[in-house]
Every structure is written in structure tokens, then in C-alpha cells.
Design a protein around this motif. Structure first.
Motif, PDB file in Angstrom:
ATOM      1  N   GLU A 194      -2.135   5.995   8.639  1.00  0.00           N
ATOM      2  CA  GLU A 194      -1.308   5.248   9.594  1.00  0.00           C
ATOM      3  C   GLU A 194      -2.156   4.613  10.669  1.00  0.00           C
ATOM      4  OE1 GLU A 194       1.787   7.572  11.282  1.00  0.00           O
ATOM      5  OE2 GLU A 194       3.142   7.200   9.605  1.00  0.00           O
ATOM      6  N   ALA A 195      -3.101   5.382  11.189  1.00  0.00           N
ATOM      7  CA  ALA A 195      -3.960   4.846  12.242  1.00  0.00           C
ATOM      8  C   ALA A 195      -4.762   3.661  11.727  1.00  0.00           C
ATOM      9  CB  ALA A 195      -4.886   5.938  12.754  1.00  0.00           C
ATOM     10  N   ALA A 196      -5.302   3.809  10.530  1.00  0.00           N
ATOM     11  CA  ALA A 196      -6.084   2.725   9.959  1.00  0.00           C
ATOM     12  C   ALA A 196      -5.217   1.498   9.729  1.00  0.00           C
ATOM     13  CB  ALA A 196      -6.714   3.180   8.644  1.00  0.00           C
ATOM     14  N   SER A 197      -3.959   1.729   9.325  1.00  0.00           N
ATOM     15  CA  SER A 197      -3.117   0.575   9.034  1.00  0.00           C
ATOM     16  C   SER A 197      -2.740  -0.173  10.305  1.00  0.00           C
ATOM     17  CB  SER A 197      -1.871   0.999   8.260  1.00  0.00           C
ATOM     18  OG  SER A 197      -1.126   1.911   9.011  1.00  0.00           O
ATOM     19  N   VAL A 198      -2.737   0.554  11.442  1.00  0.00           N
ATOM     20  CA  VAL A 198      -2.503  -0.154  12.706  1.00  0.00           C
ATOM     21  C   VAL A 198      -3.617  -1.162  12.901  1.00  0.00           C
ATOM     22  CG1 VAL A 198      -2.493   0.079  15.203  1.00  0.00           C
ATOM     23  CG2 VAL A 198      -1.274   1.728  13.802  1.00  0.00           C
ATOM     24  N   PHE A 199      -4.806  -0.733  12.549  1.00  0.00           N
ATOM     25  CA  PHE A 199      -5.981  -1.569  12.643  1.00  0.00           C
ATOM     26  C   PHE A 199      -5.853  -2.772  11.725  1.00  0.00           C
ATOM     27  CE2 PHE A 199      -9.816  -1.766  14.735  1.00  0.00           C
ATOM     28  CZ  PHE A 199     -10.905  -1.990  13.912  1.00  0.00           C
ATOM     29  N   LEU A 200      -5.308  -2.544  10.516  1.00  0.00           N
ATOM     30  CA  LEU A 200      -5.324  -3.568   9.486  1.00  0.00           C
ATOM     31  C   LEU A 200      -4.078  -4.449   9.475  1.00  0.00           C
ATOM     32  CD1 LEU A 200      -6.766  -1.319   6.648  1.00  0.00           C
ATOM     33  CD2 LEU A 200      -7.979  -3.111   7.877  1.00  0.00           C
ATOM     34  N   VAL A 201      -2.886  -3.842   9.531  1.00  0.00           N
ATOM     35  CA  VAL A 201      -1.678  -4.674   9.425  1.00  0.00           C
ATOM     36  C   VAL A 201      -0.865  -4.705  10.702  1.00  0.00           C
ATOM     37  CG1 VAL A 201      -1.437  -4.421   6.946  1.00  0.00           C
ATOM     38  CG2 VAL A 201      -0.386  -2.763   8.442  1.00  0.00           C
ATOM     39  N   ALA A 233       3.470  -2.865  13.798  1.00  0.00           N
ATOM     40  CA  ALA A 233       4.812  -2.988  13.236  1.00  0.00           C
ATOM     41  C   ALA A 233       4.950  -2.328  11.874  1.00  0.00           C
ATOM     42  CB  ALA A 233       5.201  -4.454  13.160  1.00  0.00           C
ATOM     43  N   TYR A 234       3.939  -2.483  11.047  1.00  0.00           N
ATOM     44  CA  TYR A 234       4.059  -1.975   9.682  1.00  0.00           C
ATOM     45  C   TYR A 234       3.345  -0.654   9.482  1.00  0.00           C
ATOM     46  CZ  TYR A 234       6.047  -6.426   8.417  1.00  0.00           C
ATOM     47  OH  TYR A 234       6.856  -7.528   8.333  1.00  0.00           O
ATOM     48  N   ARG A 235       3.019   0.000  10.603  1.00  0.00           N
ATOM     49  CA  ARG A 235       2.279   1.242  10.508  1.00  0.00           C
ATOM     50  C   ARG A 235       2.944   2.255   9.582  1.00  0.00           C
ATOM     51  NH1 ARG A 235       2.034   5.565  15.240  1.00  0.00           N
ATOM     52  NH2 ARG A 235       4.129   5.739  14.461  1.00  0.00           N
ATOM     53  N   VAL A 267       2.977   1.518   5.561  1.00  0.00           N
ATOM     54  CA  VAL A 267       1.830   1.878   4.731  1.00  0.00           C
ATOM     55  C   VAL A 267       1.940   3.323   4.262  1.00  0.00           C
ATOM     56  CG1 VAL A 267      -0.675   2.096   4.670  1.00  0.00           C
ATOM     57  CG2 VAL A 267       0.362   0.200   5.882  1.00  0.00           C
ATOM     58  N   GLY A 268       2.284   4.186   5.203  1.00  0.00           N
ATOM     59  CA  GLY A 268       2.456   5.595   4.846  1.00  0.00           C
ATOM     60  C   GLY A 268       3.545   5.777   3.805  1.00  0.00           C
ATOM     61  N   LEU A 269       4.651   5.048   4.002  1.00  0.00           N
ATOM     62  CA  LEU A 269       5.774   5.176   3.074  1.00  0.00           C
ATOM     63  C   LEU A 269       5.408   4.662   1.683  1.00  0.00           C
ATOM     64  CD1 LEU A 269       8.662   4.079   5.420  1.00  0.00           C
ATOM     65  CD2 LEU A 269       8.431   6.288   4.328  1.00  0.00           C
ATOM     66  N   VAL A 270       4.679   3.571   1.650  1.00  0.00           N
ATOM     67  CA  VAL A 270       4.281   3.029   0.350  1.00  0.00           C
ATOM     68  C   VAL A 270       3.365   4.017  -0.367  1.00  0.00           C
ATOM     69  CG1 VAL A 270       2.975   1.223  -0.798  1.00  0.00           C
ATOM     70  CG2 VAL A 270       4.589   0.616   0.986  1.00  0.00           C
ATOM     71  N   MET A 281      13.645   3.046   3.822  1.00  0.00           N
ATOM     72  CA  MET A 281      12.988   2.926   5.116  1.00  0.00           C
ATOM     73  C   MET A 281      11.992   1.777   5.116  1.00  0.00           C
ATOM     74  SD  MET A 281      12.843   6.529   6.851  1.00  0.00           S
ATOM     75  CE  MET A 281      12.993   5.500   8.258  1.00  0.00           C
ATOM     76  N   ILE A 282      11.293   1.623   3.998  1.00  0.00           N
ATOM     77  CA  ILE A 282      10.369   0.497   3.888  1.00  0.00           C
ATOM     78  C   ILE A 282      11.150  -0.801   4.054  1.00  0.00           C
ATOM     79  CG2 ILE A 282       8.839  -0.768   2.343  1.00  0.00           C
ATOM     80  CD1 ILE A 282       8.023   1.864   1.099  1.00  0.00           C
ATOM     81  N   ALA A 283      12.272  -0.901   3.356  1.00  0.00           N
ATOM     82  CA  ALA A 283      13.082  -2.116   3.446  1.00  0.00           C
ATOM     83  C   ALA A 283      13.541  -2.348   4.870  1.00  0.00           C
ATOM     84  CB  ALA A 283      14.281  -2.006   2.501  1.00  0.00           C
TER      85      ALA A 283
END
Lengths: 290, 305, 236
Positions: free
Chosen positions: A254-261, A264-266, A269-272, B117-119
Motif C-alpha cells: 500500500e505504501a509503495a502504491s501511494v508512491f506509484l499510483v 486515491a488508489y492506495r 492495489v492491495g485489493l487487487v 470495493m475495488i469498483a
């Protein structure tokens, strides 16, 4: 570089929290195959309990654990005896389905009751050390974050010791591996499940304290349950140390994804990651096949 | 024969009632009941009959709503936009629904929750604002039209589920629910039937979403994707009676009435009560409210003998 | 010491045992033989307490065991070596043994029992920290028996130990069982599909067919009987 380390450190701190969040859920699921999706709500209730204990008794939040943990052990005891014990006799799929549904109902009831009782306002417990940081090599490490990591390590270690060094702990592990065979050892299996469940709920107290030190409201129940489920799956069934690693993995991702995307989408990434693991490796990183 | 007559007269009543009783309040309630009944049945087909408990049905509901809204506000007439919404849901099902069957049992449940949740988060970020109804569409807006649309979709849905429950397809779905391994063993392609169930389910959810988008004047774009739209149909179906034709309808009526009753309270008291009733249902009334009739009949029979 | 009287057992609507009655005297080694599906394992499951009989009584040294929970049956002195071993695969040999000796009175004599068990099955001591799931079939069976003995049982129930094991290993294990029976005076009831083996080893035996006890007698006698020979030994 400094920014990366900073973000990673946040990842570790939130990861430690996630590990604590998932611990109780993982224990209960591992032992008796109950998916208690109300766990997030229980953590939320623990946070409110910490809030009131600190407010009325002027305790330090971490000190309030002395009251909170036993209280929630009793709550878990009552919940199990009242609602979940009767599910023990059911066949496996029914047991899972019904435990999912019942705990789902509890999740809804708790979050709505909390909103009715205490409103949806954001709360937090402020302490003398809230916001204080240690500056290490240019990286800001908040006191509370460090305390969380410390707490996570201690709690996981304590639970590990309990499960591997005590007779009752070993009995619980036996029950989680083979319910019938455990009863042939002279283990009172329904009692073991009861105690495990109560411990699982009591464990909600630890993340409850940490959440109380951040801002929270009744709706965190859903977020926390979500996180717990993700970590549970990442860690794998039956692996308690995996829970800590799973939590850390999620936190860092999650922290890394804040950096990358971006922020908002933090969560996405975890959910995916979660969904992918569910599809292709549901037994998780550390665990045996469920 | 008697029941068929009863149903026919009931349908006729529902068609003419709003023309006779000119009450906007009643219309609103009826629309909501039809909406919830339809969405619950959508869930019911996948969860009640086929046993795949989805915790993320809002995804398909929202997809239908989004598509309808986009088309309708863009000038497409509502009777074209509605099936378009349903189609969009079906397409989404191909993209994420069918692959999600790779997750078995409870993993499917939490997986669908994650997908929802993603959606939700994605829509919240891509379309953060409010969807306002345009002038042109406002002219088209008629509660009566919406009611007939909702009622039509509702009746069609109930009829479809009824037909399903009597068909070989329905039997196959139930066998998947009861024991997936055993079903596979006797030659039932469980994946195929799950796909069929989900297809029907998402199409209906898409229709329901379109009705929602048609009915609600102004709302946040992400509103139909919210968790409540995943949870409420589940609650309704279970309390009314999952896996039955009448159950979700009964549940929807109770749900909407409860909502009305507690409309002014903080924190949705109706959900609280529903949650309690839900737990009671899971523990003691596996067939839901509809099952109470069955229990009463059984007691009656045993009392007589 | 074990009295089974007129026991009926049903799984839902299907009846598995019909009026089963037999007894085992203290110090005996008794076999219960029959073909697949005859009801042998049902008998042991009922004796161990996980299955409750619909009718009839089971007494262990005068105390009723059919009305108590499975874990209490262990405290009464009845210990089961389950069909398929049912070891705790993710736990070590030592942990399995410790769990075998879970009940209060067994914990007190844990060290002594461990010594005894290692004496009988030295291979277990060698692999003491190995996970149970990684052992060979024979070693697993030995562990299962050792684990059951840790609870200091008066009556040891052994369910289908020969399944999946090489004949020579089975023979040796039965030899060890006989030793345990004689030297420690542990009463043993074995359930076996391998009729010849069971009859050779046991003092007395019962034959069960379709959920009913059909024959009874001393091991050697039954071995020689015409009925057994033709039905189970494929002779004559």
C-alpha cells in the motif's frame, strides 16, 4: 531515497497494525473454520472502549489494555456461547457459510448500533506522545508507529508461545488440525473452540488501542474487516507468523502504491493483490491448503 | 388454479392501483419495493438457488446504473438505455464475474466483496461528483412511468425465477448449491451452471441499476456501488427466504416498510433491526419468513394426527 | 471390563449396527473381524464416544461410556488408535505423543510413558522432532499406537491397522501389541479386515456381518471353522 525510506517506514507501521488486526480472525479461522467478518466491528468497539476508559479513568491507552483485553475475552465467550457454539455440530460447508452469515449480521448490528450510540463523528485519543517522532537518518519515525511494531511483535510472540509451549495451546492446534482426533486425545474440543474464539476476540483489543490513537468512527468496522480478510488470505490459513508477514506485505504494498499510483488508489492495489491471491493461491504464502 | 387467479388479480390490482390512488408517497414505496425485490432476486438466483454467496453484487447494480445514466442523460430514450444497462452488467460479468468462480466457497464471498470495493473506490476516484439530471430528462421524468417500468421488471423477474425454480436448469443450480463435488461426479458441469446463474443474475441486477438511475433524481455517481447495495439484497433474500420465489418479495416489503418506519433515525435503525432478524433467521429459520408458513403447516399436520 | 449390550447405531436414517452385544474381559486381546462395510469401524467409533448409540448400553469397568462425551471416554480409560492413523501431521512426534497424554493423570507420568513408548518403538525416539506428516506408513502407525498409549489406557482400541502397510510391518506391530497386552496388562480390542491375521493374534474373536455379530469364539477355533474358511479365507 529518503522519501522511499519514509514511505517504507509507514508501510511497516501500517503493516504491523494490519498484522494485529488480522491476528484474532486468523486464530479463529484456523482453529474452527469460522470466518468471523465481524472482527473489524469488534476492533472498532475495542477502540471505543479504549476511548471511554481513557476518558473516564484517565489511563494511558496502552495501559487500558489491562481492562480491555479481559473485557473482550468475556465478550467473545458470550458471543460464542450465544451464537456460534451451535454451529460446531454442522457439516463443514454449512459451518463456514453460517458463521460467515451470522458474523456478517453482527458486523451490521455493531456498526449501526455504534453509530446510533456514539454518532458518526471522528474520534481519537490524544496523548502526550501523539505526533512525536524520532528522527533517524532523516526518516521520521512516529512514537506510536514504533509502539505498534513493538506491540505486534510481542503479541504474535506471546500467542506463538502459548500455542507451542502450553498444553492448552497444543490442544488448540490439535483441534485446528483434526477436530475428531483431538477429542480422542481427551481434549474437550468444544471448550477449546470456545476459548480460542474468546482469545480471538480479546486479540481485537490490541489493534483497538492503535486505532484509538488515530482517528476512527463506526465505519472503520468495514475497513478493518477488509484488511483482516486480506491479510488472512495473504498469510495463509493456520500460519500465525504468516499473519505478521502478510500484514507487513500489505502495508508495504500500500505504501509503495501511494508512491506509484497516488493516494486515491492506495487501497485498490492491495485489493487487487488480494483477489489475485484468492484466485491463484488461496492457501496464501505461509499456509497449508485450507 | 385458484392461486393463478389470485396472482393475476394481484397483478391487475398493482397495475391499476396507482391510477386510482393518486398518492406519490405510495408510488415511491412501491417503486422501492419493486427495486429491492428485483435486486434481491438477482442475488437470490446466484446465492439462494446456486449457493454462491456474493458479497459484492453492488458492482453489477452500479454498472447498470452507470450505463443507463450515461445513455439516458445523453439523449437515449429510457427504454433503450435500460436493456443497455443490463447488457453492460453482463459484459462486466464476463470480465470479472466468471473469473471470480476460480475462488471457491467462502473465498468467493470475500473475493466478490473485494471486487465490489475495488469498483467503489475506482468510481469514487474517476467520477467523484454528483450526477445531475438534465432539463430534457426532467421533462421525461414521471413517477408513474418509473413505477410501471419497475413493476414490469419486477414481475418479469419473479416470473423468470418461478420458471427457473420449475426447470431442469433450476434443479442443476440447486445441485451445485447442495454439494458441488457430488454434482460434478454425476456429470453436471458446475462451472457452466454457475456462469449461467451469474449471467441471469447480473442481467437482472443491471436492470435494477437502470431503474435506480432512472428513479433517483440526483445522486453521487458512486452511490449505486456502495456496500449497502451489496448487503441489503442479501439480507432481504435471506430473511424473506433464500432460494424461494416469494421470499425476496416478502423480504423487500418488510425491508422498505421498516426503512420508512425509522426514516428519521440516526444510523439506520432499520439495518440494525434487520441485522438482528437476519441472525435469528440464519440460526432458527433457514427458510426465512416464507418458511414460517411451512413450519406452521407442519405443526398443524402433526397436531391433527 | 467392557460390556456392550444390544447396541443400535444409526447414521441419520441408515442403520449401521443392529443389537450388537459383546464383551471383553480384562487382560484379553479380542478381535472384531468382518468384511468392508460390516460395521467394525462404527463399533469402535461408538466405543470411543464420537458416535452415540440409538439404543443399548456400553459399560467400561462398570461405568456407562455411551452417555458421555468423547473426551470423557478417554478419561474412563478407553483410547482409540483411529482408522487411517489421524495423526496431527503438522506437529512433531513429540508433540503428538504429548497430546496423547493430554488428560490430567497422564501428564503426571509423561516422562515414564515416553520412555516406555520409545523402548517399544525406538524409531520414534530417533525422529522425535520430525513432523508426523513426513513419516513412513509404518512409522505413522507406530506413532498412532504410541500416542494412544500415552493416556494410560485400560482398554486400547485399534482400528484397521493393517490398511496400507506392508505385511511384515503389520506382523511386527501385532507382535508388539501382544507384548503390550501381556506385559502391561492392557486390554486390547482390534478391528481387522485381515481375518486370518486377526484370528492368529487374538485370544478371542467376534465376527460381524452387516451390522450384526454372527460368530464368537477363541481365535484358533474360528480359524479352523468351516464357515470362516469359506467366507473369509477363500478356502473350500
Amino acid at each position: 531515497m529518503g522519501a522511499l525510506l519514509q514511505i517504507l517506514s509507514y508501510g511497516v507501521f501500517s503493516g504491523a497494525l494490519y498484522g494485529l488486526v488480522a491476528l484474532g480472525l486468523s486464530l479463529v479461522f484456523g482453529v474452527m473454520n469460522y470466518l468471523n467478518v465481524a472482527h473489524g466491528a469488534l476492533i472498532m468497539l475495542a477502540s471505543y472502549t479504549v476511548l471511554w476508559v481513557c476518558y473516564y479513568l484517565h489511563f494511558d491507552p496502552f495501559l487500558s489494555l489491562i481492562l480491555v483485553i479481559p473485557t473482550f475475552f468475556v465478550i467473545g465467550w458470550i458471543l460464542f456461547m450465544g451464537l456460534f457454539q451451535r454451529l460446531l455440530a454442522l457439516p463443514e460447508t454449512e459451518k463456514l457459510k453460517n458463521s460467515l452469515l451470522i458474523s456478517f449480521g453482527i458486523l451490521l448490528i455493531c456498526s449501526n448500533a455504534a453509530t446510533m450510540l456514539w454518532t458518526a463523528d471522528e474520534r481519537a485519543v490524544a496523548t502526550s506522545y501523539t505526533g512525536k517522532v524520532i528522527d533517524l537518518l532523516g526518516v521520521r519515525l512516529p512514537y506510536i508507529g514504533l509502539a505498534t511494531v513493538f506491540l505486534a511483535i510481542i503479541v504474535v510472540f506471546a500467542v506463538h508461545l502459548f500455542l507451542t509451549r502450553t498444553y492448552f495451546g497444543k490442544a488448540i492446534r490439535a483441534v485446528s488440525q483434526d477436530y475428531e482426533a483431538a477429542s480422542w486425545m481427551g481434549i474437550n474440543t468444544s471448550r477449546a473452540c470456545l476459548v480460542s474464539f474468546a482469545i480471538g476476540v480479546a486479540l481485537a483489543g490490541f489493534p483497538g488501542v492503535v486505532i484509538a490513537l488515530q482517528t476512527f468512527n463506526p465505519m472503520v468496522s468495514f475497513d478493518l474487516t477488509n484488511k483482516a480478510l486480506i491479510v488472512l488470505i495473504l498469510a495463509g490459513v493456520g500460519s500465525l507468523r504468516g499473519v505478521l508477514f502478510g500484514g507487513l506485505l500489505l502495508g508495504v504494498v500500500e505504501a509503495a502504491s501511494v508512491f506509484l499510483v497516488g493516494v486515491a488508489y492506495r487501497e485498490v492495489v492491495g485489493l487487487v493483490l488480494f483477489v489475485l491471491v484468492l484466485m491463484f493461491r488461496p492457501q496464501g504464502i505461509g499456509g497449508r491448503k485450507a | 388454479m385458484k392461486s393463478k387467479l389470485g396472482i393475476a388479480s394481484f397483478v391487475l390490482l398493482m397495475i391499476f392501483a396507482p391510477l386510482l390512488i393518486k398518492s406519490e408517497y405510495l408510488l415511491n414505496l412501491l417503486i422501492l419495493i419493486c427495486l429491492y425485490a428485483t435486486l434481491s432476486h438477482s442475488w437470490n438466483i446466484l446465492g439462494g438457488y446456486c449457493g454462491q454467496i456474493s458479497l459484492g453484487h453492488a458492482t453489477f447494480f452500479g454498472a447498470g446504473a452507470l450505463t443507463f445514466r450515461y445513455l439516458w442523460l445523453g439523449g437515449v430514450s429510457y427504454y433503450l438505455a435500460l436493456p443497455a444497462g443490463a447488457l453492460a452488467s453482463l459484459i462486466l460479468a464476463f470480465a470479472i464475474g466468471f473469473p471470480s468462480f476460480k475462488m471457491k466457497g467462502h473465498y468467493f464471498s470475500i473475493g466478490t466483496l473485494a471486487l465490489a470495493m475495488i469498483a467503489l473506490i475506482t468510481v469514487q476516484n474517476l467520477l467523484p461528483g454528483v450526477s445531475f439530471i438534465t432539463e430534457a430528462c426532467l421533462k421525461e421524468y414521471s413517477l408513474l412511468t418509473i413505477y410501471y417500468l419497475a413493476f414490469g421488471v419486477g414481475v418479469a423477474t419473479v416470473a423468470a425465477v418461478y420458471a427457473l425454480s420449475r426447470s431442469k436448469l433450476g434443479l442443476a443450480l440447486v445441485s451445485v448449491r447442495e454439494d458441488e463435488e457430488a454434482a460434478e461426479a454425476i456429470g453436471i458441469n458446475t462451472f457452466k451452471y454457475k456462469v449461467v446463474a451469474m449471467s441471469i443474475s447480473t442481467v437482472i441486477a443491471g436492470f435494477a441499476g437502470g431503474i435506480f438511475a432512472f428513479y433517483c433524481g440526483t445522486y453521487y455517481h458512486y452511490a449505486p456501488f456502495e456496500l449497502g447495495w451489496s448487503f441489503d439484497p442479501l439480507l432481504i433474500a435471506f430473511i424473506g427466504g433464500a432460494g424461494t420465489v416469494v421470499g425476496p418479495v416478502v423480504g423487500a416489503v418488510v425491508f422498505v416498510l421498516l426503512k420508512e418506519l425509522f426514516a428519521a433515525s440516526l444510523g439506520q435503525v432499520n439495518v440494525l433491526i434487520f441485522g438482528i432478524v437476519f441472525i435469528v433467521t440464519v440460526l432458527f429459520l433457514p427458510k426465512g419468513l416464507v418458511g414460517i408458513a411451512g413450519i406452521v403447516r407442519k405443526k398443524d399436520r402433526s397436531a391433527r394426527t | 471390563m467392557l460390556e456392550v449390550r444390544d447396541v443400535d447405531v444409526t447414521y441419520g436414517d441408515i442403520q449401521a449396527l443392529w443389537g450388537v452385544s459383546f464383551s471383553v474381559r480384562k487382560g484379553e486381546m479380542v478381535a472384531l473381524v468382518g468384511s468392508n462395510g460390516a460395521g467394525k469401524s462404527t463399533v469402535l467409533r461408538t466405543l470411543s464416544g464420537v458416535q452415540k448409540p440409538r439404543k443399548g448400553t456400553i459399560t467400561v469397568e462398570g461405568t456407562r461410556s455411551d452417555t458421555v462425551d468423547a473426551h470423557k471416554v478417554v478419561e474412563l480409560g478407553v483410547s482409540l488408535v483411529p482408522e487411517g492413523r489421524r495423526l496431527f501431521r503438522d506437529m512433531t512426534i513429540l508433540e503428538n505423543l504429548e497430546l496423547g497424554g493430554y488428560i490430567g493423570r497422564a501428564r503426571k507420568v509423561k516422562e515414564e510413558h515416553l520412555e516406555w513408548v520409545f523402548q517399544m518403538f525406538p524409531v520414534l525416539k530417533q525422529r522425535i522432532s520430525q513432523l508426523a506428516g513426513t513419516l513412513s506408513g509404518g512409522e505413522q502407525q507406530m506413532l498412532a499406537i504410541a500416542r494412544a498409549l500415552m493416556s494410560d489406557p485400560k482398554l486400547l482400541l485399534v482400528d484397521e491397522l493393517s490398511l496400507g502397510l506392508a505385511p511384515i510391518i503389520v506382523k511386527n506391530i501385532y507382535k508388539t501389541l501382544r507384548e503390550i497386552n501381556k506385559s502391561r496388562n492392557v486390554t486390547i480390542l482390534v478391528v481387522e479386515q485381515n481375518v486370518r491375521l486377526a484370528l492368529e493374534v487374538a485370544d478371542r474373536a467376534y465376527v460381524i456381518e452387516n451390522g450384526r455379530i454372527t460368530m464368537e469364539g477363541a481365535g484358533k477355533e474360528l480359524l479352523a471353522s468351516e464357515a470362516i474358511k469359506s467366507a473369509y479365507l477363500a478356502i473350500g
